[in-house]
Scaffold this active site. Structure first.
Site, PDB file in Angstrom:
ATOM      1  N   CYS A  40      27.429  63.096  34.817  1.00 46.57           N
ATOM      2  CA  CYS A  40      27.712  62.008  33.899  1.00 46.57           C
ATOM      3  C   CYS A  40      28.744  61.184  34.382  1.00 46.57           C
ATOM      4  CB  CYS A  40      27.901  62.534  32.611  1.00 46.57           C
ATOM      5  SG  CYS A  40      28.408  61.121  31.467  1.00 46.57           S
ATOM      6  N   HIS A  41      28.919  59.928  33.967  1.00 46.71           N
ATOM      7  CA  HIS A  41      29.810  59.121  34.443  1.00 46.71           C
ATOM      8  C   HIS A  41      31.406  59.678  33.777  1.00 46.71           C
ATOM      9  CE1 HIS A  41      30.892  54.924  36.051  1.00 46.71           C
ATOM     10  NE2 HIS A  41      32.230  55.464  35.861  1.00 46.71           N
ATOM     11  N   THR A  42      31.124  60.496  32.936  1.00 52.26           N
ATOM     12  CA  THR A  42      32.461  61.096  32.093  1.00 52.26           C
ATOM     13  C   THR A  42      33.115  61.980  33.057  1.00 52.26           C
ATOM     14  OG1 THR A  42      31.507  60.623  29.955  1.00 52.26           O
ATOM     15  CG2 THR A  42      33.494  62.213  29.899  1.00 52.26           C
ATOM     16  N   HIS A  62      29.104  68.766  32.155  1.00 50.76           N
ATOM     17  CA  HIS A  62      28.843  68.903  30.841  1.00 50.76           C
ATOM     18  C   HIS A  62      27.492  68.733  30.452  1.00 50.76           C
ATOM     19  CE1 HIS A  62      29.955  65.006  31.365  1.00 50.76           C
ATOM     20  NE2 HIS A  62      29.394  64.697  30.147  1.00 50.76           N
ATOM     21  N   GLU A  63      26.746  68.581  31.539  1.00 50.30           N
ATOM     22  CA  GLU A  63      25.303  68.412  31.124  1.00 50.30           C
ATOM     23  C   GLU A  63      24.425  69.248  31.805  1.00 50.30           C
ATOM     24  OE1 GLU A  63      23.958  63.738  30.893  1.00 50.30           O
ATOM     25  OE2 GLU A  63      23.309  64.432  33.046  1.00 50.30           O
ATOM     26  N   CYS A  95      33.395  74.715   9.669  1.00 51.05           N
ATOM     27  CA  CYS A  95      34.557  73.865   9.582  1.00 51.05           C
ATOM     28  C   CYS A  95      34.482  72.698   8.542  1.00 51.05           C
ATOM     29  CB  CYS A  95      34.892  73.533  10.956  1.00 51.05           C
ATOM     30  SG  CYS A  95      34.078  71.966  11.662  1.00 51.05           S
ATOM     31  N   CYS A 106      32.486  68.658  15.045  1.00 49.10           N
ATOM     32  CA  CYS A 106      32.787  70.074  14.791  1.00 49.10           C
ATOM     33  C   CYS A 106      34.136  70.184  15.378  1.00 49.10           C
ATOM     34  CB  CYS A 106      31.871  71.039  15.416  1.00 49.10           C
ATOM     35  SG  CYS A 106      32.490  72.703  15.227  1.00 49.10           S
ATOM     36  N   ARG A 110      37.894  72.539  18.989  1.00 45.13           N
ATOM     37  CA  ARG A 110      38.345  71.360  19.653  1.00 45.13           C
ATOM     38  C   ARG A 110      39.650  71.192  20.388  1.00 45.13           C
ATOM     39  NH1 ARG A 110      39.194  68.106  22.823  1.00 45.13           N
ATOM     40  NH2 ARG A 110      38.896  66.063  23.012  1.00 45.13           N
ATOM     41  N   ARG A 370      20.562  59.090  37.207  1.00 45.81           N
ATOM     42  CA  ARG A 370      21.164  60.463  36.948  1.00 45.81           C
ATOM     43  C   ARG A 370      20.986  61.154  38.327  1.00 45.81           C
ATOM     44  NH1 ARG A 370      24.585  59.705  33.665  1.00 45.81           N
ATOM     45  NH2 ARG A 370      25.143  61.106  31.893  1.00 45.81           N
TER      46      ARG A 370
HETATM   47  P1  NAD Z   1      26.644  54.625  34.494  1.00 45.68           P
HETATM   48  O1  NAD Z   1      27.597  54.534  35.820  1.00 45.68           O
HETATM   49  O2  NAD Z   1      25.310  55.441  35.111  1.00 45.68           O
HETATM   50  O3  NAD Z   1      26.250  53.224  34.218  1.00 45.68           O
HETATM   51  C1  NAD Z   1      27.109  52.258  33.972  1.00 45.68           C
HETATM   52  C2  NAD Z   1      26.560  50.929  33.785  1.00 45.68           C
HETATM   53  O4  NAD Z   1      27.297  49.966  33.524  1.00 45.68           O
HETATM   54  C3  NAD Z   1      25.996  50.591  35.340  1.00 45.68           C
HETATM   55  O5  NAD Z   1      24.735  50.313  35.372  1.00 45.68           O
HETATM   56  C4  NAD Z   1      26.700  49.325  35.726  1.00 45.68           C
HETATM   57  O6  NAD Z   1      26.367  48.563  36.774  1.00 45.68           O
HETATM   58  C5  NAD Z   1      27.131  48.650  34.287  1.00 45.68           C
HETATM   59  N1  NAD Z   1      28.294  47.941  34.116  1.00 45.68           N
HETATM   60  C6  NAD Z   1      29.448  48.004  34.772  1.00 45.68           C
HETATM   61  N2  NAD Z   1      30.350  47.125  34.674  1.00 45.68           N
HETATM   62  C7  NAD Z   1      29.687  46.205  33.740  1.00 45.68           C
HETATM   63  C8  NAD Z   1      29.939  45.133  33.114  1.00 45.68           C
HETATM   64  N3  NAD Z   1      31.236  44.540  33.443  1.00 45.68           N
HETATM   65  N4  NAD Z   1      28.904  44.266  32.437  1.00 45.68           N
HETATM   66  C9  NAD Z   1      27.852  44.992  32.366  1.00 45.68           C
HETATM   67  N5  NAD Z   1      27.458  46.126  33.084  1.00 45.68           N
HETATM   68  C10 NAD Z   1      28.198  46.847  33.514  1.00 45.68           C
HETATM   69  O7  NAD Z   1      27.270  55.545  33.579  1.00 45.68           O
HETATM   70  P2  NAD Z   1      26.813  56.291  32.329  1.00 45.68           P
HETATM   71  O8  NAD Z   1      26.666  57.793  32.864  1.00 45.68           O
HETATM   72  O9  NAD Z   1      25.457  55.596  31.933  1.00 45.68           O
HETATM   73  O10 NAD Z   1      28.061  56.336  31.255  1.00 45.68           O
HETATM   74  C11 NAD Z   1      28.456  54.933  30.803  1.00 45.68           C
HETATM   75  C12 NAD Z   1      29.674  55.169  29.767  1.00 45.68           C
HETATM   76  O11 NAD Z   1      29.364  56.183  28.575  1.00 45.68           O
HETATM   77  C13 NAD Z   1      30.777  55.847  30.654  1.00 45.68           C
HETATM   78  O12 NAD Z   1      32.006  55.402  30.224  1.00 45.68           O
HETATM   79  C14 NAD Z   1      30.901  57.385  30.184  1.00 45.68           C
HETATM   80  O13 NAD Z   1      32.006  57.891  30.165  1.00 45.68           O
HETATM   81  C15 NAD Z   1      30.309  57.170  28.596  1.00 45.68           C
HETATM   82  N6  NAD Z   1      29.550  58.209  27.872  1.00 45.68           N
HETATM   83  C16 NAD Z   1      29.954  58.335  26.574  1.00 45.68           C
HETATM   84  C17 NAD Z   1      29.460  59.409  25.806  1.00 45.68           C
HETATM   85  C18 NAD Z   1      29.853  59.581  24.357  1.00 45.68           C
HETATM   86  O14 NAD Z   1      29.495  60.663  23.760  1.00 45.68           O
HETATM   87  N7  NAD Z   1      30.411  58.844  23.684  1.00 45.68           N
HETATM   88  C19 NAD Z   1      28.519  60.313  26.442  1.00 45.68           C
HETATM   89  C20 NAD Z   1      28.219  59.859  27.795  1.00 45.68           C
HETATM   90  C21 NAD Z   1      28.774  58.988  28.564  1.00 45.68           C
HETATM   91  N1  AHE Z   2      39.320  63.352  27.089  1.00 49.09           N
HETATM   92  C1  AHE Z   2      38.811  61.991  26.894  1.00 49.09           C
HETATM   93  C2  AHE Z   2      37.784  62.099  25.781  1.00 49.09           C
HETATM   94  C3  AHE Z   2      36.381  61.012  26.175  1.00 49.09           C
HETATM   95  C4  AHE Z   2      35.502  61.274  25.154  1.00 49.09           C
HETATM   96  O1  AHE Z   2      35.503  60.437  24.117  1.00 49.09           O
HETATM   97  N2  AHE Z   2      34.454  62.213  25.306  1.00 49.09           N
HETATM   98  C5  AHE Z   2      33.122  61.949  24.508  1.00 49.09           C
HETATM   99  C6  AHE Z   2      32.067  62.663  25.182  1.00 49.09           C
HETATM  100  S1  AHE Z   2      31.601  61.889  26.692  1.00 49.09           S
HETATM  101  C7  AHE Z   2      30.243  62.698  27.426  1.00 49.09           C
HETATM  102  O2  AHE Z   2      30.078  62.338  28.495  1.00 49.09           O
HETATM  103  C8  AHE Z   2      33.294  62.881  23.145  1.00 49.09           C
HETATM  104  O3  AHE Z   2      32.614  63.631  22.719  1.00 49.09           O
HETATM  105  N3  AHE Z   2      34.522  62.624  22.563  1.00 49.09           N
HETATM  106  C9  AHE Z   2      34.702  63.216  21.392  1.00 49.09           C
HETATM  107  C10 AHE Z   2      35.944  64.181  21.586  1.00 49.09           C
HETATM  108  O4  AHE Z   2      36.314  65.135  20.673  1.00 49.09           O
HETATM  109  O5  AHE Z   2      36.563  64.278  22.507  1.00 49.09           O
HETATM  110  C11 AHE Z   2      39.639  61.012  26.439  1.00 49.09           C
HETATM  111  O6  AHE Z   2      39.188  59.924  26.967  1.00 49.09           O
HETATM  112  O7  AHE Z   2      40.487  61.323  25.848  1.00 49.09           O
HETATM  113 ZN    ZN Z   3      28.481  62.819  29.474  1.00 54.65          ZN
END
Ligand code: NAD
Ligand code: AHE
Ligand code: ZN
Length: 375
Positions: A40-42, A62-63, A95, A106, A110, A370
């Site tokens: 994943c991008h994370t 994590h996936e 919790c 949860c 954490r 992916r």
């Molecule tokens: P990815 O690299 O597969 O996809 C990112 C996409 O964004 C690409 O297609 C890229 O071309 C596009 N992009 C980049 N800059 C851009 C812009 N300025 N305008 C429009 N498009 C743009 O990444 P991913 O695996 O899909 O992850 C995306 C984001 O989600 C990451 O920041 C990741 O860390 C986050 N994420 C968050 C959670 C969560 O639980 N909140 C879970 C998983 C991933």
């Molecule tokens: N340590 C990072 C946390 C980034 C973040 O927000 N992670 C998401 C999952 S991303 C999965 O690809 C999340 O679950 N957040 C809730 C949590 O408790 O972390 C930072 O940026 O500080």
């Molecule tokens: Zn992820």
């Protein structure tokens, strides 16, 4: 025991595949043989050094999906042979957060998770007697890993582990952001910024919810056909838009007698804070909701004029798509098995653990949706 793992020894470096030592499960823990793990991008974000919680050396990932091989004392919810998906968001069901029914976040483990250790404060991984940190409580870039039972979802054993590993993050995050966090209704208009491994799952979630207009926005023109494959109705490449992107999108979403325009729902799946602002401001005055999914590094901040919120737009965030892992993940696996959601075409690359760095390269070059490491 010994197991093979891709270790991140320092920020910004390539992962190194080595044999590490892994202690068996203690009370309340399970040992899982990981069969597949998406990248994943994370993972790339933490490896880059931008993550304020990033710890090194660590085993990222994590996936994943795998099979329970051993359970520690007191574990009753799982047994050897169970097919499982590790959860970076556990579900203890005890919790204050779980009991509130207001959040999936949860809080049972954490703090230790963020310190790269198990709930007892120690790591199960080491390399040449040096401690290796766990990552997001999962460390799925190892052939075997240990998790607390509250962070493990038991799934249909007939489901292919090399596909459902993606439900461990990307699929659940994208589809869940639509169904759980935004609660999109049939007929809605939506804009998805960033059509990567997460954004495409937001698009298929919007299709599932019955959204009418699904606009995808990405700077990579190759993403047009990808978005269309999963239900996107319109594509916008910001680099091809003359003038202001927000004004362009707001104009596109004007319907009937409505003078204002703006989407009912927008989703940031880029992690770029400037894009997050545009996503908010592309929402409809009075009711538009913008959901932040993208993760941004230390020092990055979001900004907008308060007027945007005063006039009724709502900024929300979502982690793991608002999913309660032990309850919702098995259900999403069942949706996949029933053909309600697609996964297979999004897994564009597979590789052995030894080639895991290629998965990061493909992501950085926008060539994969992916990539999945197979053990
Ligand atoms: P990815 O690299 O597969 O996809 C990112 C996409 O964004 C690409 O297609 C890229 O071309 C596009 N992009 C980049 N800059 C851009 C812009 N300025 N305008 C429009 N498009 C743009 O990444 P991913 O695996 O899909 O992850 C995306 C984001 O989600 C990451 O920041 C990741 O860390 C986050 N994420 C968050 C959670 C969560 O639980 N909140 C879970 C998983 C991933
Ligand atoms: N340590 C990072 C946390 C980034 C973040 O927000 N992670 C998401 C999952 S991303 C999965 O690809 C999340 O679950 N957040 C809730 C949590 O408790 O972390 C930072 O940026 O500080
Ligand atoms: Zn992820």
């Amino acid at each position: 025991m010994k197991t093979r793992a891709a270790v991140a020894f320092a920020a910004g470096q390539r992962l190194e595949v080595v044999e590490v030592d892994l202690e068996g499960p203690k009370a309340g823990e399970v040992l899982i043989e990981i069969k597949a793990s998406g990248v994943c991008h994370t993972d790339a974000y933490t490896l880059s050094g931008a993550d304020p919680e990033g710890l090194f050396p660590a085993i990222l990932g994590h996936e994943g999906a795998g099979v329970v091989r051993e359970v520690g004392a007191g574990v009753t919810s799982l047994k050897p042979g169970d097919h499982v998906i590790p959860l970076y968001t556990p579900e203890c069901r005890q919790c204050p957060s779980c009991l509130s029914r207001k959040t999936n976040l949860c809080t049972a483990i954490r703090s230790t998770q963020g310190q790269g250790v198990m709930p007892d404060g120690t790591s199960r991984f080491s390399y040449r007697s040096q401690k290796i940190h766990h990552y997001m409580g999962c460390s799925t870039f190892a052939n075997h890993t240990v998790l607390p039972d509250i962070a493990v979802a038991k799934v249909d054993p007939a489901a292919p582990l090399d596909k459902i590993c993606y439900i461990g993050c990307g699929v659940t995050t994208g589809v869940g952001a639509v169904l759980n966090t935004a609660q999109v209704e049939a007929g809605a208009t939506a804009i998805v910024f960033g059509l990567g491994g997460i954004g495409l799952n937001v698009i298929q979630g919007l299709r599932l919810a019955g959204a009418d207009m699904i606009i995808g926005v990405d700077i990579n023109p190759d993403k047009k056909s990808w978005g269309e494959r999963f239900g996107m109705t319109h594509f916008v490449n910001p680099t091809a838009v003359e003038g202001d992107l927000v004004a362009h999108l707001v104009n596109m979403t004007k319907r009937g007698a409505d003078q204002f325009g703006g989407a009912d729902y927008t989703f940031d799946c880029t992690g770029n804070v400037k894009v997050m602002r545009m996503a908010l401001e592309s929402c409809h005055r009075g009711w538009g909701q913008s959901i932040i999914i993208g993760v941004a590094g230390a020092g990055q901040e979001i900004a907008t004029r308060p007027f945007q919120l005063v006039t009724g737009r709502v900024w929300k965030g979502t982690a793991f798509g608002g999913a309660r892992g032990r309850t919702d993940v098995p259900r999403i696996v069942d949706w996949y098995m029933a053909g309600k959601i697609e996964i297979d075409p999004m897994i564009t690359h597979t590789m052995p653990l030894a080639e895991i760095n290629t998965a990061f390269d493909l992501m950085h070059h926008g060539q994969s949706i992916r990539a999945v490491v197979l053990f």
